[in-house]
Design an enzyme around this catalytic site. Structure first.
Site, mmCIF file in Angstrom:
data_model
loop_
_atom_site.group_PDB
_atom_site.id
_atom_site.type_symbol
_atom_site.label_atom_id
_atom_site.label_comp_id
_atom_site.label_asym_id
_atom_site.label_seq_id
_atom_site.Cartn_x
_atom_site.Cartn_y
_atom_site.Cartn_z
ATOM 1 N N HIS A 55 -16.510 37.255 -32.905
ATOM 2 C CA HIS A 55 -17.543 38.250 -33.161
ATOM 3 C C HIS A 55 -17.936 38.220 -34.646
ATOM 4 O O HIS A 55 -17.168 37.751 -35.488
ATOM 5 C CB HIS A 55 -17.037 39.637 -32.783
ATOM 6 C CG HIS A 55 -16.858 39.819 -31.298
ATOM 7 N ND1 HIS A 55 -16.482 41.007 -30.734
ATOM 8 C CD2 HIS A 55 -16.999 38.952 -30.262
ATOM 9 C CE1 HIS A 55 -16.404 40.873 -29.419
ATOM 10 N NE2 HIS A 55 -16.711 39.642 -29.107
ATOM 11 N N GLU A 57 -18.000 40.402 -36.957
ATOM 12 C CA GLU A 57 -17.088 41.036 -37.909
ATOM 13 C C GLU A 57 -15.942 40.093 -38.279
ATOM 14 O O GLU A 57 -15.570 39.967 -39.455
ATOM 15 C CB GLU A 57 -16.494 42.328 -37.322
ATOM 16 C CG GLU A 57 -17.511 43.415 -37.011
ATOM 17 C CD GLU A 57 -17.997 43.363 -35.577
ATOM 18 O OE1 GLU A 57 -18.204 42.242 -35.058
ATOM 19 O OE2 GLU A 57 -18.183 44.425 -34.962
ATOM 20 N N CYS A 92 -16.377 46.328 -31.299
ATOM 21 C CA CYS A 92 -15.604 46.376 -30.053
ATOM 22 C C CYS A 92 -14.166 46.783 -30.389
ATOM 23 O O CYS A 92 -13.790 46.878 -31.562
ATOM 24 C CB CYS A 92 -15.640 45.030 -29.332
ATOM 25 S SG CYS A 92 -14.477 43.825 -30.009
ATOM 26 N N CYS A 95 -12.406 44.287 -32.724
ATOM 27 C CA CYS A 95 -12.846 44.324 -34.120
ATOM 28 C C CYS A 95 -12.474 45.654 -34.780
ATOM 29 O O CYS A 95 -12.116 45.690 -35.961
ATOM 30 C CB CYS A 95 -14.349 44.085 -34.202
ATOM 31 S SG CYS A 95 -14.816 42.422 -33.702
#
Lengths: 185, 498
Positions: A55, A57, A92, A95
């Site tokens: 992701h 992040e 999410c 993260c």
């Protein structure tokens, strides 16, 4: 920092989301801000890396930790303690936990994430969930929320056209009703 | 209860956070807070005195030093100066410590807010050379499983391996035979029954009428049918409730009250909250039926997938190898003793080109990256392998869901998933981040050895695959404390994110 600043940084995050969309990735982008400047920006790379965990992040975090000028204290437990994250979609659960483990100062996001949101939508990893060591952080949504939603919808429209068998007619009808947003400028 | 130990003041000592040394009858010298100390405060950075492996083997371990030293790199042992050697043991501790190898020191940090007068304690590890002076003050959620080799830790590592190289107890016998649930080396974690508490039961307002004369019920049921009020929307509820001597009839969920035949002279219908669905479990049935008699439709439990003896033996070896990797990480690289392992699936054993095995240890110390956890690294290894093989990318249905209309799950089908059909072995229950990474990767099942009740995402701090909303479920198995895979003790500070 006033709301205009948040919107300014979120616009930078949106540019990263646009880049993801152009690359055929789920359009989520983020920037990490420290002392009034962006120290890292990234977007989703799950398809490219064949890895559902890459992701935006985590991509940006790896850049920050790899850069000795950004994490000068060797072995520092909380390298993000003076850093704020702007991300187009609520982080999410994965993260959100990563951010807490790194001591993120604060998080601002665009739209919520009903399926995986780790800042309250599905699980409050940032605050409500107790942790024996890592302190909680504040996560605030709603900054350029519409833009974040619309770019995701644009992605789904493309994807839907490629799907071999549309699952339901209702789904298809609704999709065509969605107006693509104007590009951020 | 144990009487509170009496404390006498210790020597005057200067410390930035105002920690004092006091002397207790039970535990001797200890470190105490003279004022409130917030969570995550570094209370002491103790320089260490290092002993070479040989020096320690030959001398140090025969002395009182052996009660105070910390394991360091390259087989060296470290004695903490400053306050470092005075912290007493507690499980759970209120102080965590981290070894700063580069600076030859140990950093002690408060794990929670500390009140004035409280003793500051660290966690020494599970192999104590002494009997704790007092029982753990917390009501322990999980009884300490005695793995039976506490006494062996004094034996050198080499000897230990020789003595305790445990043979696979599942190696013999019919590999196709189904192993009974009790004989499995692990426990299958079951999802908590749904709707266990009264607050989580969903209700809807429904019209109800009391029927003083039960003989009218038949007439009323006929009327319900004629009025078209016998639809499926209330099919999960019983129509009639008999409560003490009063019989009541469930009418409808319409906005306005239905009008029963006037000649029955019934009292006016009234609104009552009733459950919106049938009961799946008995506790739920009793809670729901307290609102209104509810149908009981126990979910046809997915028959737990049977484990053949051959597969159990495979799992046993896989876990043993995982522990081996964890031990190696600690001994050779001074990492936390945590490892994750994705073996080629058992069902692939006859395949001509089975998937390779991926195994990774935690590297957060050597890489100085706090998120280099074993599970995330193993997932990444596998992804890199797939990318190198030009295999399909993982599906996009992990895309955020912002509204039901654009549910990405509905837009994709037939994609290959990263860890589908894979069993994931890991020495400790993965943290929230890693558990979610496993969920994103569509792992089939996760088997771990040591639960992490404070930080784990597979039943400890939270149980991610059982959360409402997430789009994938995986099965969780916890290794039984009585089933030994190796002699190694790889338990870690319970506050660590694995």
């Amino acid at each position: 920092m006033d709301s205009n600043d948040h919107l300014k940084w979120m616009k930078e995050a949106m540019i990263m989301a646009e880049e993801a969309l152009a690359a055929g990735e789920v359009p989520v982008g983020c920037v990490f801000v420290r002392d009034g400047r962006i120290i890292a920006k990234a977007r989703n790379r799950t398809n490219e890396l064949r890895n559902a965990t890459r992701h935006a992040e985590l991509e940006a975090i790896d850049c920050i930790i790899a850069d000795e000028t950004l994490t000068p204290e060797i072995g520092q437990q909380y390298p993000l303690s003076k850093t704020t994250l702007y991300v187009t979609v609520e982080p999410c659960i994965m993260c959100a936990s990563a951010l807490r483990q790194l001591g993120i100062q604060e998080v601002y996001y665009g739209c919520g994430n009903e399926r995986f949101g780790g800042c309250g939508s599905v699980l409050g990893v940032n605050e409500e969930l107790d942790h024996p060591v890592h302190k909680s952080y504040k996560a605030t949504g709603g900054f350029r929320r519409e833009d974040a939603i619309m770019i995701l919808r644009r992605f789904y429209i493309t994807e839907n056209a490629n799907a071999p068998v549309p699952r339901s007619k209702a789904n298809r009808v609704l999709k065509t009703e969605i107006n693509p947003p104007s590009s951020p400028h | 209860m144990f009487p509170e130990p009496s404390l006498s003041p210790g020597p005057h000592h200067l410390n930035r956070t105002g920690c004092l040394i006091k002397i207790s009858d039970n535990t001797g010298r200890g470190v105490y807070a003279s004022q409130f100390i917030p969570k995550n405060t570094d209370i002491d950075i103790s320089p260490v005195l290092l002993f070479s492996k040989q020096e320690y083997e030959n001398h140090g371990r025969h002395t009182v030093l052996d009660h105070y030293t910390f394991k360091w790199t390259e087989g060296r042992m470290a004695l903490a100066l400053g306050l470092g050697s005075l912290f007493n043991h507690s499980d759970p501790p209120n102080v965590t410590y981290s070894l700063d190898i580069r600076n030859d020191s140990i950093r002690y940090t408060t794990a929670r807010n500390i009140h004035e007068g409280e003793e500051l304690c660290i966690f020494y590890g599970h192999n104590l050379w002494f009997t704790p002076a007092k029982p753990s003050s917390q009501t322990c959620s999980e009884p300490e499983t005695d793995d039976g080799w506490g006494g062996l830790t004094v034996v050198g590592d080499d000897q230990q391996d020789e003595i305790m190289d445990i043979p696979n107890p599942y190696a013999d016998g019919d590999t196709e035979a189904i192993t009974s649930e009790e004989d499995l080396p692990f426990i299958r974690l079951k999802p908590a029954p749904e709707e266990e508490d009264a607050q989580s039961i969903q209700t809807v307002q429904a019209w109800v009428v009391d029927v003083p004369d039960p003989r009218h019920i038949t007439t009323l049921l006929k009327w319900l049918k004629q009025a078209g009020l016998d639809g499926p929307e209330l099919g999960h509820l019983k129509r009639i409730r008999k409560h003490d001597d009063l019989t009541s009839l469930l009418l409808s969920t319409t906005a306005d009250p239905p009008q029963p035949p006037e000649d029955l002279n019934l009292p006016a219908p009234y609104l009552l909250p009733v459950p919106t669905s049938a009961a799946l479990t008995l506790p739920s049935l009793s809670l729901k039926s307290a609102l209104w008699p509810t149908m009981y439709t126990p979910r046809r439990k997915d028959e737990p997938e049977p484990w053949t003896r051959g597969k159990v033996a495979w799992a046993w070896n896989a876990m043993k190898r995982t522990v081996g990797a964890a031990t190696k990480a600690r001994l050779e690289n001074d990492e936390l003793p945590i490892a994750a392992h994705i073996p080629a699936p058992y069902d692939d054993r006859t395949a001509t080109s089975p998937l390779p095995t991926f195994i990774a240890a935690d590297t957060r110390r050597s890489t100085r990256h706090p998120l280099r956890h074993a599970s995330i690294i193993a997932i990444r290894q596998m992804a890199d392998y797939r990318a190198s093989q030009g295999l399909d990318p993982p599906p996009d249905d992990d895309a955020p869901s912002v509204d039901p209309q654009s549910d990405p799950k509905e837009t994709r089908n037939g994609s290959n998933y990263l860890l589908t059909d894979q069993t994931f072995f890991v020495t400790h229950e993965p943290c929230i981040m890693c558990s979610m990474a496993l969920l994103h990767s569509r792992v089939k099942e996760v088997i771990y050895l040591h639960p992490m009740s404070k930080t784990g995402g597979c039943g400890g701090s939270a149980c991610l695959p059982m959360l409402k909303g997430v789009n994938h479920r995986f099965t969780i198995f916890q290794w039984k404390g009585t089933t030994k895979v190796t002699a190694e003790d790889i338990r870690i500070d319970p506050t660590i994110d694995v």
